[in-house]
Design a protein around this motif. Structure first.
Motif, PDB file in Angstrom:
ATOM      1  N   THR A  82      13.217  14.710  67.075  1.00 13.74           N
ATOM      2  CA  THR A  82      12.657  15.658  66.117  1.00 13.74           C
ATOM      3  C   THR A  82      12.207  16.935  66.814  1.00 13.74           C
ATOM      4  OG1 THR A  82      11.975  13.885  64.620  1.00 13.74           O
ATOM      5  CG2 THR A  82      10.851  16.001  64.389  1.00 13.74           C
ATOM      6  N   ALA A  83      12.530  18.065  66.186  1.00 12.76           N
ATOM      7  CA  ALA A  83      12.209  19.425  66.647  1.00 12.76           C
ATOM      8  C   ALA A  83      13.191  19.931  67.693  1.00 12.76           C
ATOM      9  CB  ALA A  83      10.792  19.551  67.168  1.00 12.76           C
ATOM     10  N   ARG A  84      14.101  19.101  68.167  1.00 12.03           N
ATOM     11  CA  ARG A  84      15.102  19.569  69.104  1.00 12.03           C
ATOM     12  C   ARG A  84      16.257  20.213  68.344  1.00 12.03           C
ATOM     13  NH1 ARG A  84      14.350  17.854  74.342  1.00 12.03           N
ATOM     14  NH2 ARG A  84      15.430  19.831  74.711  1.00 12.03           N
ATOM     15  N   VAL A 170      28.630  30.632  72.386  1.00 11.08           N
ATOM     16  CA  VAL A 170      28.126  29.750  73.434  1.00 11.08           C
ATOM     17  C   VAL A 170      27.185  30.512  74.362  1.00 11.08           C
ATOM     18  CG1 VAL A 170      28.791  28.333  75.413  1.00 11.08           C
ATOM     19  CG2 VAL A 170      30.128  28.239  73.311  1.00 11.08           C
ATOM     20  N   GLU A 171      27.482  31.758  74.610  1.00 11.63           N
ATOM     21  CA  GLU A 171      26.612  32.578  75.465  1.00 11.63           C
ATOM     22  C   GLU A 171      25.220  32.692  74.860  1.00 11.63           C
ATOM     23  OE1 GLU A 171      29.674  33.380  74.539  1.00 11.63           O
ATOM     24  OE2 GLU A 171      30.699  33.111  76.470  1.00 11.63           O
ATOM     25  N   GLU A 172      25.144  32.880  73.546  1.00  9.89           N
ATOM     26  CA  GLU A 172      23.847  32.963  72.872  1.00  9.89           C
ATOM     27  C   GLU A 172      23.104  31.633  72.945  1.00  9.89           C
ATOM     28  OE1 GLU A 172      24.843  36.322  69.448  1.00  9.89           O
ATOM     29  OE2 GLU A 172      25.442  34.230  69.127  1.00  9.89           O
ATOM     30  N   LEU A 173      23.825  30.543  72.771  1.00  3.81           N
ATOM     31  CA  LEU A 173      23.194  29.227  72.826  1.00  3.81           C
ATOM     32  C   LEU A 173      22.731  28.890  74.236  1.00  3.81           C
ATOM     33  CD1 LEU A 173      25.619  27.183  70.538  1.00  3.81           C
ATOM     34  CD2 LEU A 173      23.452  28.255  69.922  1.00  3.81           C
ATOM     35  N   ARG A 174      23.479  29.318  75.232  1.00  3.21           N
ATOM     36  CA  ARG A 174      23.142  28.992  76.610  1.00  3.21           C
ATOM     37  C   ARG A 174      21.797  29.619  77.005  1.00  3.21           C
ATOM     38  NH1 ARG A 174      27.937  30.061  79.241  1.00  3.21           N
ATOM     39  NH2 ARG A 174      28.572  27.910  78.928  1.00  3.21           N
ATOM     40  N   ILE A 175      21.486  30.778  76.449  1.00  6.84           N
ATOM     41  CA  ILE A 175      20.215  31.435  76.765  1.00  6.84           C
ATOM     42  C   ILE A 175      19.030  30.565  76.361  1.00  6.84           C
ATOM     43  CG2 ILE A 175      18.750  33.409  76.155  1.00  6.84           C
ATOM     44  CD1 ILE A 175      21.325  35.058  75.881  1.00  6.84           C
ATOM     45  N   GLN A 176      19.211  29.778  75.287  1.00  3.83           N
ATOM     46  CA  GLN A 176      18.129  28.923  74.782  1.00  3.83           C
ATOM     47  C   GLN A 176      18.454  27.439  74.981  1.00  3.83           C
ATOM     48  OE1 GLN A 176      17.934  30.299  70.722  1.00  3.83           O
ATOM     49  NE2 GLN A 176      16.626  32.032  71.262  1.00  3.83           N
ATOM     50  N   ALA A 177      19.230  27.125  75.987  1.00  2.00           N
ATOM     51  CA  ALA A 177      19.720  25.762  76.188  1.00  2.00           C
ATOM     52  C   ALA A 177      18.601  24.732  76.280  1.00  2.00           C
ATOM     53  CB  ALA A 177      20.586  25.698  77.440  1.00  2.00           C
ATOM     54  N   ASP A 179      16.082  24.366  74.560  1.00  3.15           N
ATOM     55  CA  ASP A 179      15.626  23.944  73.233  1.00  3.15           C
ATOM     56  C   ASP A 179      16.469  22.806  72.667  1.00  3.15           C
ATOM     57  OD1 ASP A 179      13.727  25.928  73.305  1.00  3.15           O
ATOM     58  OD2 ASP A 179      14.832  27.309  72.000  1.00  3.15           O
ATOM     59  N   PHE A 180      17.629  22.566  73.272  1.00  2.00           N
ATOM     60  CA  PHE A 180      18.596  21.624  72.712  1.00  2.00           C
ATOM     61  C   PHE A 180      18.448  20.235  73.315  1.00  2.00           C
ATOM     62  CE2 PHE A 180      20.427  25.646  71.614  1.00  2.00           C
ATOM     63  CZ  PHE A 180      21.137  25.426  70.446  1.00  2.00           C
ATOM     64  N   GLU A 181      18.827  19.221  72.524  1.00  2.00           N
ATOM     65  CA  GLU A 181      18.886  17.862  73.040  1.00  2.00           C
ATOM     66  C   GLU A 181      19.916  17.793  74.166  1.00  2.00           C
ATOM     67  OE1 GLU A 181      19.810  16.113  69.310  1.00  2.00           O
ATOM     68  OE2 GLU A 181      21.979  16.194  69.602  1.00  2.00           O
ATOM     69  N   SER A 182      19.806  16.778  75.007  1.00  3.34           N
ATOM     70  CA  SER A 182      20.621  16.743  76.231  1.00  3.34           C
ATOM     71  C   SER A 182      22.115  16.710  75.944  1.00  3.34           C
ATOM     72  CB  SER A 182      20.216  15.553  77.100  1.00  3.34           C
ATOM     73  OG  SER A 182      20.532  14.319  76.477  1.00  3.34           O
ATOM     74  N   GLN A 185      23.232  20.136  75.366  1.00  2.00           N
ATOM     75  CA  GLN A 185      23.211  20.892  76.619  1.00  2.00           C
ATOM     76  C   GLN A 185      24.464  20.624  77.445  1.00  2.00           C
ATOM     77  OE1 GLN A 185      19.577  20.579  78.897  1.00  2.00           O
ATOM     78  NE2 GLN A 185      18.308  20.541  77.061  1.00  2.00           N
ATOM     79  N   PHE A 186      24.888  19.368  77.513  1.00  2.00           N
ATOM     80  CA  PHE A 186      26.108  19.030  78.252  1.00  2.00           C
ATOM     81  C   PHE A 186      27.305  19.783  77.695  1.00  2.00           C
ATOM     82  CE2 PHE A 186      24.183  14.586  79.079  1.00  2.00           C
ATOM     83  CZ  PHE A 186      23.564  15.026  80.236  1.00  2.00           C
ATOM     84  N   LEU A 187      27.421  19.820  76.367  1.00  2.00           N
ATOM     85  CA  LEU A 187      28.576  20.464  75.743  1.00  2.00           C
ATOM     86  C   LEU A 187      28.527  21.978  75.888  1.00  2.00           C
ATOM     87  CD1 LEU A 187      29.001  18.278  72.563  1.00  2.00           C
ATOM     88  CD2 LEU A 187      30.657  18.568  74.399  1.00  2.00           C
ATOM     89  N   ILE A 188      27.359  22.562  75.737  1.00  2.74           N
ATOM     90  CA  ILE A 188      27.220  24.012  75.901  1.00  2.74           C
ATOM     91  C   ILE A 188      27.643  24.417  77.310  1.00  2.74           C
ATOM     92  CG2 ILE A 188      25.532  25.882  76.033  1.00  2.74           C
ATOM     93  CD1 ILE A 188      24.027  24.461  73.715  1.00  2.74           C
TER      94      ILE A 188
END
Length: 198
Positions: A82-84, A170-177, A179-182, A185-188
């Motif tokens: 939750t919250a991830r 993906v570049e945008e997501l990587r900046i906030q990696a 915040d993501f569940e593991s 993070q692996f996929l990003i």
């Protein structure tokens, strides 16, 4: 009655080649993990804390023109996440999935997808497998990653426990990696080499 979830003995996974992270070698694991002789249903409240079994989880990634769909978990069955933030939809395979198909894994994957999101037309392919024994959640799950390439960037989340959805590079997501569940993070992290694979 307790929810029953599809599991495979953890020793089966490790005998095929255990790892932590994301692997594109799904063909190496497919027959072994989905072999009916090793699959069984167990009560979820037991399976969530028993690392001698791995729950098989379809992890469905939505993509449109190189941008990935992401959302935040605000509730749902797995309280530890939750919250991830996440880029993967999907969930557990249940006994009801055996009634609709002789392939309960695939039937469960499609059921979870319909329950969680309303989508436009898409093309699907299985791109790999995820394992993370470093976390309590990851120790009792293994994820099979399905990539859905959408015909248009339209996703409507159906479950109340999933919120704040949208598309990003993906570049945008990587900046906030962080915040993501593991699993996300692996996929990003792996995405550049995945996007280059036909």
């Amino acid at each position: 009655m307790s929810e029953q979830v599809l599991v495979v003995p953890a020793t089966r996974f490790y005998s095929l080649g255990g790892f932590d992270g994301f692997s594109t070698e799904w063909s190496r694991y497919r027959e072994g993990l989905l072999d009916p002789n090793y699959l069984q249903f167990r009560p979820r409240e037991q399976a969530e804390y028993d690392p001698t079994y791995k729950q098989l989880i379809p992890y469905i990634v939505l993509c449109h023109e190189g941008r990935l769909f992401h959302y935040r978990r605000v509730g749902g069955g797995e309280k530890r996440l939750t919250a991830r933030r996440s880029i993967g939809l999907g969930g557990h395979i249940n006994p009801c999935d055996c009634h609709s198909s002789n392939d309960p894994y695939r039937a469960g994957m499609l059921r979870e997808l319909v329950e969680e999101a309303d989508l436009p037309a898409y093309q699907e392919r299985t791109i790999g497998i995820i394992n993370d024994d470093r976390t309590l959640v990851g120790r009792v799950h293994v994820g099979i990653v399905h990539l859905l390439t959408l015909s248009e960037p339209r996703v409507r989340l159906r479950e109340a426990g999933l919120a704040a959805g949208g598309f990003a590079t993906v570049e945008e997501l990587r900046i906030q990696a962080s915040d993501f569940e593991s699993w996300s993070q692996f996929l990003i992290e792996a995405w550049p080499r995945l996007s280059a694979t036909p």
